[in-house]
Design a protein around this motif. Structure first.
Motif, short mmCIF file in Angstrom:
data_model
loop_
_atom_site.label_atom_id
_atom_site.label_comp_id
_atom_site.label_asym_id
_atom_site.label_seq_id
_atom_site.Cartn_x
_atom_site.Cartn_y
_atom_site.Cartn_z
N GLY A 1 40.68 48.10 55.87
CA GLY A 1 39.51 47.26 56.09
C GLY A 1 38.52 47.37 54.95
O GLY A 1 38.34 48.44 54.37
N ILE A 2 37.88 46.25 54.64
CA ILE A 2 36.82 46.23 53.63
C ILE A 2 35.69 45.33 54.13
O ILE A 2 35.89 44.51 55.03
CB ILE A 2 37.32 45.72 52.24
CG1 ILE A 2 37.92 44.31 52.36
CG2 ILE A 2 38.32 46.69 51.64
CD1 ILE A 2 38.30 43.70 51.01
N GLY A 3 34.52 45.48 53.54
CA GLY A 3 33.38 44.64 53.91
C GLY A 3 33.44 43.30 53.21
O GLY A 3 34.30 43.05 52.36
N ALA A 4 32.51 42.42 53.57
CA ALA A 4 32.57 41.03 53.10
C ALA A 4 32.33 40.91 51.59
O ALA A 4 32.97 40.09 50.93
CB ALA A 4 31.55 40.20 53.87
N THR A 5 31.44 41.71 51.05
CA THR A 5 31.17 41.61 49.62
C THR A 5 32.40 42.05 48.83
O THR A 5 32.80 41.40 47.84
CB THR A 5 29.93 42.46 49.24
OG1 THR A 5 28.80 41.91 49.92
CG2 THR A 5 29.68 42.46 47.75
N GLU A 6 33.01 43.13 49.29
CA GLU A 6 34.23 43.59 48.62
C GLU A 6 35.34 42.56 48.76
O GLU A 6 36.12 42.34 47.84
CB GLU A 6 34.66 44.93 49.21
CG GLU A 6 35.83 45.53 48.48
CD GLU A 6 35.62 47.00 48.13
OE1 GLU A 6 35.21 47.75 49.03
OE2 GLU A 6 35.83 47.37 46.97
N MET A 7 35.38 41.89 49.93
CA MET A 7 36.37 40.82 50.14
C MET A 7 36.13 39.70 49.13
O MET A 7 37.09 39.17 48.54
CB MET A 7 36.27 40.28 51.58
CG MET A 7 37.24 39.16 51.89
SD MET A 7 38.98 39.62 51.70
CE MET A 7 39.27 40.50 53.23
N ALA A 8 34.87 39.36 48.92
CA ALA A 8 34.57 38.33 47.93
C ALA A 8 35.10 38.75 46.56
O ALA A 8 35.67 37.94 45.82
CB ALA A 8 33.06 38.07 47.87
N GLY A 9 34.95 40.03 46.25
CA GLY A 9 35.48 40.56 44.99
C GLY A 9 36.99 40.37 44.89
O GLY A 9 37.51 39.96 43.85
N VAL A 10 37.68 40.64 45.99
CA VAL A 10 39.14 40.45 46.03
C VAL A 10 39.47 38.98 45.85
O VAL A 10 40.39 38.61 45.11
CB VAL A 10 39.73 40.98 47.36
CG1 VAL A 10 41.19 40.55 47.52
CG2 VAL A 10 39.62 42.50 47.44
N LEU A 11 38.71 38.11 46.51
CA LEU A 11 38.99 36.67 46.43
C LEU A 11 38.80 36.14 45.01
O LEU A 11 39.44 35.17 44.61
CB LEU A 11 38.10 35.90 47.41
CG LEU A 11 38.34 36.19 48.90
CD1 LEU A 11 37.36 35.42 49.76
CD2 LEU A 11 39.77 35.88 49.32
N VAL A 12 37.90 36.77 44.26
CA VAL A 12 37.65 36.35 42.88
C VAL A 12 38.73 36.89 41.94
O VAL A 12 39.27 36.17 41.10
CB VAL A 12 36.26 36.83 42.41
CG1 VAL A 12 36.07 36.59 40.91
CG2 VAL A 12 35.16 36.13 43.21
N THR A 13 39.06 38.18 42.10
CA THR A 13 39.91 38.84 41.10
C THR A 13 41.36 39.03 41.55
O THR A 13 42.24 39.24 40.70
CB THR A 13 39.36 40.25 40.80
OG1 THR A 13 39.40 41.04 42.01
CG2 THR A 13 37.92 40.19 40.31
N GLY A 14 41.60 39.03 42.88
CA GLY A 14 42.94 39.32 43.38
C GLY A 14 43.27 40.80 43.31
O GLY A 14 44.42 41.20 43.51
#
Lengths: 437, 170
Positions: free
Chosen positions: A143-156
């Motif tokens: 599990g990760i938080g939403a900001t970190e998820m945004a980071g994943v969505l940007v960088t993969g």
């Protein structure tokens, strides 16, 4: 930085991380960057939180085919605020070209594997603390938080401190009426809610091998309550059969096993046969004791719900207790099946009918009061026994409410008896009465 | 970033995310949610905390949900840092991603409610201005400290993307 010492064999967690990091091997303590195979989000921590961040950064998701979005927190929408969140979720998914969108089909951790998104060896993240549920399929998912998820969505990608593996081995067989939930309440109490030290908790042993996939999901789900980054179980024939059954590719079962010579950072061995049904007192899953110790507690609400405690196997356990019986006067039994698919299967085989016949009130296939959402939140001073994962003060409603945690067997038994008891008392009665009760 | 000073709000072990960000207010804007932060364990916290104050916990601070509003609510209220003996991993990551300093301090429980603290995340040090004690903290890894200095993951990524775009343009 000193070069890490690579051990001879790798644990399952290390193998998956090494593959995702594009490395031959990794060692606990190293910080690595991993390519993410799959990112799962729900309507609460998902689009409504990541959309503004992606817009600020002026980018779209790195790979819409690796993103799964599932609505489960604000469904069904009972007010304008929830409706707005769901509308935003649906619009965003379309705008980003995300095809794996499961709307109102149930709780994300249960829908994700049921819709065939998980395969052994995957490295995945989920925007929810119970994301380790998917570890039951031999994935590394956390599990990760939403900001970190945004980071994943940007960088993969995502960084990770390679965890130690905490191996938890259960020898022998669980006795009848004792299930995965009892194991987890016992482990939380024995090892503490930080016993997992944000490492990888791997379950093994004869008793684990005997468990169904949904029971394994309960174990991995509650690795969150143990404080692990994830929980996982090496895939086997049960995994392959389950995946084939839902029409998914089982993948390489043999490849995703820990090496026999791998040395875990920590190892615990328990005797499954000695475990009794457990109930955790308010306000922590780490307050567990044998269910029989709570005989003085008279719940007003019995809740079968959540990713932890309302899958098909959980509904079956409750039905086993409730068949031919009625919920005691003064107790309200609420059942929120974890997914639409599980609800339909329970309806088709008759388990759901048994629950309703006994007096259960059905709630939507959603997170509901487990997460403090929805209409059925507990009122002031209400005493509840719940098949969910967490009983923190105020989580399911008023701060004065008192939530006990137990297996679906224990919750159903308490609903029938009007007090908490060892569910085997009722299951044994059933055995003595013979069929039909 | 050096030398933020504030009052210590001290709590025990296992301060959970449901206490930090109650589910009933998760639909609400952060200013509403933040007004209920820690309500279940200290109804006076949200109204009493002032910018620069420090929240101090025992073991496993922030256990529970992935909801980063737990960290965001503290940041919204102006909390300069959270100091604890240990953190739940998810909360720890969320806090740094949101630009909230989190310091692992083995001696966190020597801090008393209301004491004045000076917290220096970069140096990994806390000075208890009331007692005069200096408490060592585990250092925040360099790459995370760089992100914290930028104000969290989003401004950090923004910087990185801008640099990439600059490189890409002729």
């Amino acid at each position: 930085m000193v070069a890490p010492e690579h051990k001879k064999g790798l644990t399952l967690a290390e193998k998956i991380i090494a593959r995702a990091a594009g490395r031959e091997a990794v060692a606990p303590g190293e910080i690595v960057t991993c390519r993410v195979d799959l990112a799962m989000m729900h309507d609460s921590g998902g689009p409504r939180r990541v959309k503004p961040i992606l817009e600020r950064l002026g980018v779209k998701v790195w790979d819409p085919d690796k993103v799964v979005v599932i609505t489960d927190h604000f469904v069904p929408a009972t007010d304008a605020g929830s409706r707005e969140i769901l509308d935003l979720t649906r619009d965003w998914v379309a705008e980003q070209g995300i095809r794996a969108f499961h709307d109102r089909e149930g709780i994300c951790h249960v829908v994700l594997p049921q819709r065939g998104h998980l395969r052994p060896g995957m490295f995945a993240v989920g925007g929810d603390s119970h994301s380790p549920t998917g570890g039951a399929f031999g994935c590394y998912i956390f599990g990760i938080g939403a900001t970190e998820m945004a980071g994943v969505l940007v960088t993969g990608e995502i960084w990770l401190k390679v965890p130690e593996t905490i191996l938890i081995e259960w020898r022998g067989r669980l006795s009848s009426g004792v299930v995965a939930k009892d194991i987890m309440l016992f482990l939380c109490t024995r090892l503490g809610m930080d016993g997992g030290r944000y490492q990888a908790v791997e379950y093994a042993g004869e008793a684990m091998a005997a468990l169904s996939m949904q029971e394994r999901m309960t174990l991995c789900n509650m690795a969150a309550e143990l404080g692990g980054q994830t929980g996982l179980i090496a895939p086997d024939a049960t995994t392959a059969a389950w995946l084939e059954d839902i029409g998914a590719e089982p993948g390489e079962i043999e490849a995703w096993q820990g090496d026999p010579e791998a040395v875990p950072g920590e190892r615990h061995v328990f005797d499954a046969g000695a475990l009794a049904p457990q109930v955790a007192a308010p306000h922590s899953p780490a307050q567990a004791a044998p269910a029989a110790d709570f005989a003085a507690v008279r719940p007003q609400v019995a809740y079968i719900g959540a990713c932890t405690g309302a899958k098909l196997d959980d509904l079956r356990m409750a039905a086993e207790v409730l068949r031919g019986r009625k919920v005691a006067a003064g107790v309200e039994l609420l059942v929120a099946p974890a997914s639409l698919r599980d609800q339909e299967a329970a309806a088709a085989e008759g388990s759901l009918g048994v629950l309703v016949e006994a007096g259960a009130r059905l709630l939507p296939n959603a997170c509901g009061i487990c997460a403090g959402y929805g209409e059925a939140r507990l009122g002031e001073g209400v005493v509840c026994i719940s098949s969910t994962a967490r009983n923190f003060k105020g989580r399911m409603g008023a701060a004065s409410s008192q939530v006990y945690l137990g297996s679906p067997y224990s919750v159903a038994a308490a609903a029938v008896a009007g007090r908490i008891l060892d569910p085997r008392e009722i299951l044994a009665e059933r055995g003595a009465e013979g069929k039909g009760g | 970033m050096t030398g933020e000073r504030g009052k210590a709000w001290v709590y025990g072990d296992d301060v959970d995310t449901d206490a930090l960000a109650p589910g009933a207010y998760m639909k609400a804007p952060i200013e509403v949610l933040a007004a209920h932060c820690l309500e279940a364990i200290d109804p006076g916290f949200a109204a009493g905390v002032t910018p620069g104050d420090v929240v101090v916990g025992g073991r496993n601070f922030g256990l529970g949900s992935s909801r980063e509003q737990a960290a965001q609510a503290l940041r919204h209220l102006g909390v300069a840092a959270v100091v604890a003996e240990s953190f739940a991993g998810l909360f720890y990551r969320n806090a740094l991603n949101l630009g909230l300093a989190v310091l692992v301090c083995p001696e966190a429980q020597t801090i008393r409610f209301g004491e004045r603290l000076r917290v220096d995340p970069a140096a990994g040090e806390i000075e208890n201005l009331t007692s005069g004690a200096r408490l060592a903290c585990e250092p925040i890894p360099g790459f995370l400290m760089a992100m914290l200095r930028d104000g969290g993951l989003v401004p950090h990524l923004e910087k990185r993307l801008q640099a990439q775009r600059k490189d890409a343009s002729p």
